[in-house]
Design a protein around this motif. Structure first.
Motif, PDB file in Angstrom:
ATOM      1  N   TRP A 259       0.834  -1.198   0.000  1.00 58.59           N
ATOM      2  CA  TRP A 259       0.000   0.000   0.000  1.00 58.59           C
ATOM      3  C   TRP A 259       0.878   1.261   0.000  1.00 58.59           C
ATOM      4  N   PRO A 260       0.308   2.413  -0.368  1.00 53.05           N
ATOM      5  CA  PRO A 260       1.104   3.640  -0.432  1.00 53.05           C
ATOM      6  C   PRO A 260       1.423   4.193   0.959  1.00 53.05           C
ATOM      7  N   CYS A 261       2.560   4.830   1.071  1.00 52.07           N
ATOM      8  CA  CYS A 261       2.907   5.566   2.293  1.00 52.07           C
ATOM      9  C   CYS A 261       4.018   6.550   1.958  1.00 52.07           C
ATOM     10  N   GLU A 262       4.248   7.493   2.852  1.00 51.67           N
ATOM     11  CA  GLU A 262       5.296   8.498   2.650  1.00 51.67           C
ATOM     12  C   GLU A 262       6.599   7.976   3.247  1.00 51.67           C
ATOM     13  N   ASN A 263       7.280   7.127   2.498  1.00 54.22           N
ATOM     14  CA  ASN A 263       8.465   6.488   3.059  1.00 54.22           C
ATOM     15  C   ASN A 263       9.759   7.232   2.744  1.00 54.22           C
ATOM     16  N   GLU A 264       9.659   8.469   2.328  1.00 47.43           N
ATOM     17  CA  GLU A 264      10.876   9.270   2.128  1.00 47.43           C
ATOM     18  C   GLU A 264      10.890  10.479   3.056  1.00 47.43           C
ATOM     19  N   ASN A 265      10.078  10.433   4.106  1.00 48.33           N
ATOM     20  CA  ASN A 265      10.102  11.541   5.068  1.00 48.33           C
ATOM     21  C   ASN A 265      11.237  11.340   6.071  1.00 48.33           C
ATOM     22  N   LYS A 266      11.372  12.274   6.982  1.00 45.98           N
ATOM     23  CA  LYS A 266      12.494  12.273   7.929  1.00 45.98           C
ATOM     24  C   LYS A 266      12.520  11.001   8.779  1.00 45.98           C
ATOM     25  N   GLU A 267      11.353  10.540   9.207  1.00 40.83           N
ATOM     26  CA  GLU A 267      11.289   9.361  10.067  1.00 40.83           C
ATOM     27  C   GLU A 267      11.880   8.133   9.375  1.00 40.83           C
ATOM     28  N   TRP A 268      11.601   7.978   8.106  1.00 35.56           N
ATOM     29  CA  TRP A 268      12.102   6.831   7.361  1.00 35.56           C
ATOM     30  C   TRP A 268      13.595   6.947   7.055  1.00 35.56           C
ATOM     31  N   LYS A 269      14.096   8.161   7.006  1.00 35.05           N
ATOM     32  CA  LYS A 269      15.513   8.358   6.682  1.00 35.05           C
ATOM     33  C   LYS A 269      16.411   8.335   7.912  1.00 35.05           C
ATOM     34  N   ASP A 270      15.832   8.638   9.084  1.00 34.82           N
ATOM     35  CA  ASP A 270      16.609   8.699  10.314  1.00 34.82           C
ATOM     36  C   ASP A 270      16.656   7.315  10.964  1.00 34.82           C
ATOM     37  N   VAL A 271      17.376   6.393  10.317  1.00 33.28           N
ATOM     38  CA  VAL A 271      17.417   5.006  10.775  1.00 33.28           C
ATOM     39  C   VAL A 271      18.859   4.581  11.053  1.00 33.28           C
ATOM     40  N   HIS A 272      18.999   3.484  11.784  1.00 32.09           N
ATOM     41  CA  HIS A 272      20.331   2.917  12.004  1.00 32.09           C
ATOM     42  C   HIS A 272      20.812   2.155  10.778  1.00 32.09           C
ATOM     43  N   GLY A 273      19.905   1.401  10.170  1.00 33.11           N
ATOM     44  CA  GLY A 273      20.286   0.592   9.025  1.00 33.11           C
ATOM     45  C   GLY A 273      19.166   0.495   8.013  1.00 33.11           C
ATOM     46  N   HIS A 274      19.543   0.490   6.727  1.00 34.27           N
ATOM     47  CA  HIS A 274      18.576   0.404   5.632  1.00 34.27           C
ATOM     48  C   HIS A 274      19.059  -0.701   4.692  1.00 34.27           C
ATOM     49  N   TYR A 275      18.233  -1.725   4.508  1.00 32.57           N
ATOM     50  CA  TYR A 275      18.606  -2.810   3.597  1.00 32.57           C
ATOM     51  C   TYR A 275      18.085  -2.488   2.205  1.00 32.57           C
ATOM     52  N   HIS A 276      19.011  -2.409   1.232  1.00 33.85           N
ATOM     53  CA  HIS A 276      18.665  -2.097  -0.148  1.00 33.85           C
ATOM     54  C   HIS A 276      18.688  -3.372  -0.980  1.00 33.85           C
ATOM     55  N   ARG A 277      17.596  -3.646  -1.658  1.00 33.61           N
ATOM     56  CA  ARG A 277      17.571  -4.780  -2.572  1.00 33.61           C
ATOM     57  C   ARG A 277      18.339  -4.446  -3.832  1.00 33.61           C
ATOM     58  N   SER A 278      18.988  -5.458  -4.416  1.00 27.82           N
ATOM     59  CA  SER A 278      19.704  -5.301  -5.671  1.00 27.82           C
ATOM     60  C   SER A 278      18.833  -5.787  -6.822  1.00 27.82           C
ATOM     61  N   SER A 279      18.920  -5.126  -7.953  1.00 26.25           N
ATOM     62  CA  SER A 279      18.163  -5.552  -9.131  1.00 26.25           C
ATOM     63  C   SER A 279      18.644  -6.916  -9.640  1.00 26.25           C
TER      64      SER A 279
ATOM     65  N   GLY B 294      19.312  -9.368  -7.575  1.00 25.83           N
ATOM     66  CA  GLY B 294      19.020 -10.330  -6.518  1.00 25.83           C
ATOM     67  C   GLY B 294      19.848 -10.043  -5.283  1.00 25.83           C
ATOM     68  N   GLY B 295      19.338 -10.427  -4.139  1.00 31.22           N
ATOM     69  CA  GLY B 295      20.048 -10.144  -2.896  1.00 31.22           C
ATOM     70  C   GLY B 295      19.988  -8.680  -2.555  1.00 31.22           C
ATOM     71  N   GLY B 296      21.027  -8.188  -1.910  1.00 29.51           N
ATOM     72  CA  GLY B 296      21.076  -6.795  -1.514  1.00 29.51           C
ATOM     73  C   GLY B 296      22.147  -6.583  -0.467  1.00 29.51           C
ATOM     74  N   GLN B 297      22.117  -5.397   0.160  1.00 27.36           N
ATOM     75  CA  GLN B 297      23.116  -5.105   1.183  1.00 27.36           C
ATOM     76  C   GLN B 297      22.593  -4.046   2.143  1.00 27.36           C
ATOM     77  N   TRP B 298      23.197  -4.015   3.317  1.00 22.68           N
ATOM     78  CA  TRP B 298      22.836  -3.037   4.338  1.00 22.68           C
ATOM     79  C   TRP B 298      23.614  -1.739   4.140  1.00 22.68           C
ATOM     80  N   GLU B 299      22.952  -0.640   4.350  1.00 26.62           N
ATOM     81  CA  GLU B 299      23.586   0.672   4.472  1.00 26.62           C
ATOM     82  C   GLU B 299      23.385   1.124   5.915  1.00 26.62           C
ATOM     83  N   PHE B 300      24.474   1.209   6.662  1.00 26.98           N
ATOM     84  CA  PHE B 300      24.371   1.608   8.068  1.00 26.98           C
ATOM     85  C   PHE B 300      24.662   3.103   8.201  1.00 26.98           C
ATOM     86  N   LYS B 301      23.686   3.824   8.744  1.00 29.73           N
ATOM     87  CA  LYS B 301      23.792   5.280   8.879  1.00 29.73           C
ATOM     88  C   LYS B 301      24.176   5.683  10.293  1.00 29.73           C
ATOM     89  N   LYS B 302      24.007   4.760  11.235  1.00 28.60           N
ATOM     90  CA  LYS B 302      24.416   4.966  12.618  1.00 28.60           C
ATOM     91  C   LYS B 302      25.085   3.690  13.100  1.00 28.60           C
TER      92      LYS B 302
END
Length: 289
Positions: free
Chosen positions: A39-59, A61-69
């Motif tokens: 479903w739709p949501c505003e996932n690019e606001n400050k709350e969604w960006k202010d995270v410890h880790g964000h897992y990005h999927r790769s086109s 297959g698989g993916g990797q973590w981006e750790f911001k804190k």
């Protein structure tokens, strides 16, 4: 029937949508993909960006973590008296599926109210959430089986964290089918069986597992390791396209036909804090005497 894992203090889904979920694991905020959050949501606001880790999927297959804190190598979360180690893994998971708390509650209730010793077999047992729940409830013995040596080691640590070291828990690294077939030949029986089979996987010797091909055979073989006075069978699945009704039908034809009792099925989910929606997190089938 929809079951909610809504009794957590150390975990919550803060928000979900656009194919992702925003979660709090005690004091750590993680952003991970979730195929059910369509479903739709505003996932690019400050709350969604202010995270410890964000897992990005790769086109690819698989993916990797981006750790911001800074994130600990691993940390502990609690569910009532149970404690578990969690950590971000390379496959987006954390080593624990919080929605399974809805099943842990049922397992604990069934064992506590049985009024007799209950011997439990936990297959595809992963890091031992259900193992810990069954042992905590007073199971006379829990046999924990998984093909991954690393997951079984993790499960042992979770049992220690939950102060279950002195309880009778057997930790087995083995292919589930081969183990159950040996138990049948040895005459070992269990009063309760818990199964959480993967959609696809490999055994310790490269055995290939595909759920849609193997599930009827799995239910059939595990039925033969049930005791003469069984208590319950619980089957979980995260396989896309497999419906609760299909699981229920199989359990009726294979288990209920011989053992009697009742069979029912449904979904498990977790409430989303922001808008009171429910994120569906898998399906289950239950047989009970």
């Amino acid at each position: 029937m929809l079951l909610l894992a809504d009794k957590w203090n150390d975990y919550e889904i803060i928000d979900a949508g656009e194919g992702e979920k925003l979660e709090r694991w005690k004091d750590i905020i993680l952003r991970r993909p979730d195929p059910q959050a369509i479903w739709p949501c505003e996932n690019e606001n400050k709350e969604w960006k202010d995270v410890h880790g964000h897992y990005h999927r790769s086109s690819k297959g698989g993916g990797q973590w981006e750790f911001k804190k800074k994130v600990p190598d691993r940390w502990t979360i609690s569910y009532k008296e149970l404690k578990f180690y969690v950590k971000p893994t390379g496959f987006k998971h954390t080593g624990l599926f919080p929605e399974q708390a809805a099943n842990w509650e049922w397992i604990i209730e069934k064992i506590k109210n049985a009024g007799r010793p209950v011997k439990v077999l936990n297959l595809f047992a992963y890091t031992g959430g259900a193992t810990c729940a069954a042992s905590y409830a007073g199971a006379s013995e829990v046999c924990h089986v998984d093909a991954s040596k690393g997951m079984v080691s993790w499960a042992k640590e979770n049992a220690e964290l939950s102060n279950l070291t002195n309880n009778k828990i057997r930790f087995i690294v083995d292919d589930v089918f081969k183990f159950v077939q040996r138990e049948i030949r040895r005459g070992n029986k269990y009063d309760a069986i818990i199964m959480d089979p993967p959609s696809y996987g490999r055994g310790p010797n490269g055995e290939i597992w595909k759920l849609e091909e193997e599930l009827p055979r799995l239910i059939e073989v595990t039925k033969d390791v049930l005791s003469d006075d069984p208590l319950f069978v619980l089957l979980n699945s995260y396989t896309t396209g497999l419906s609760p009704t299909a699981i229920e039908n199989m359990m009726k034809l294979i288990i209920q036909k011989e053992k009697g009792g009742e069979v029912y099925s449904g979904e498990i989910g977790i409430p989303v804090k922001k808008d009171s929606l429910v994120l569906p997190c898998g399906i289950y089938g239950r047989w009970e005497k």
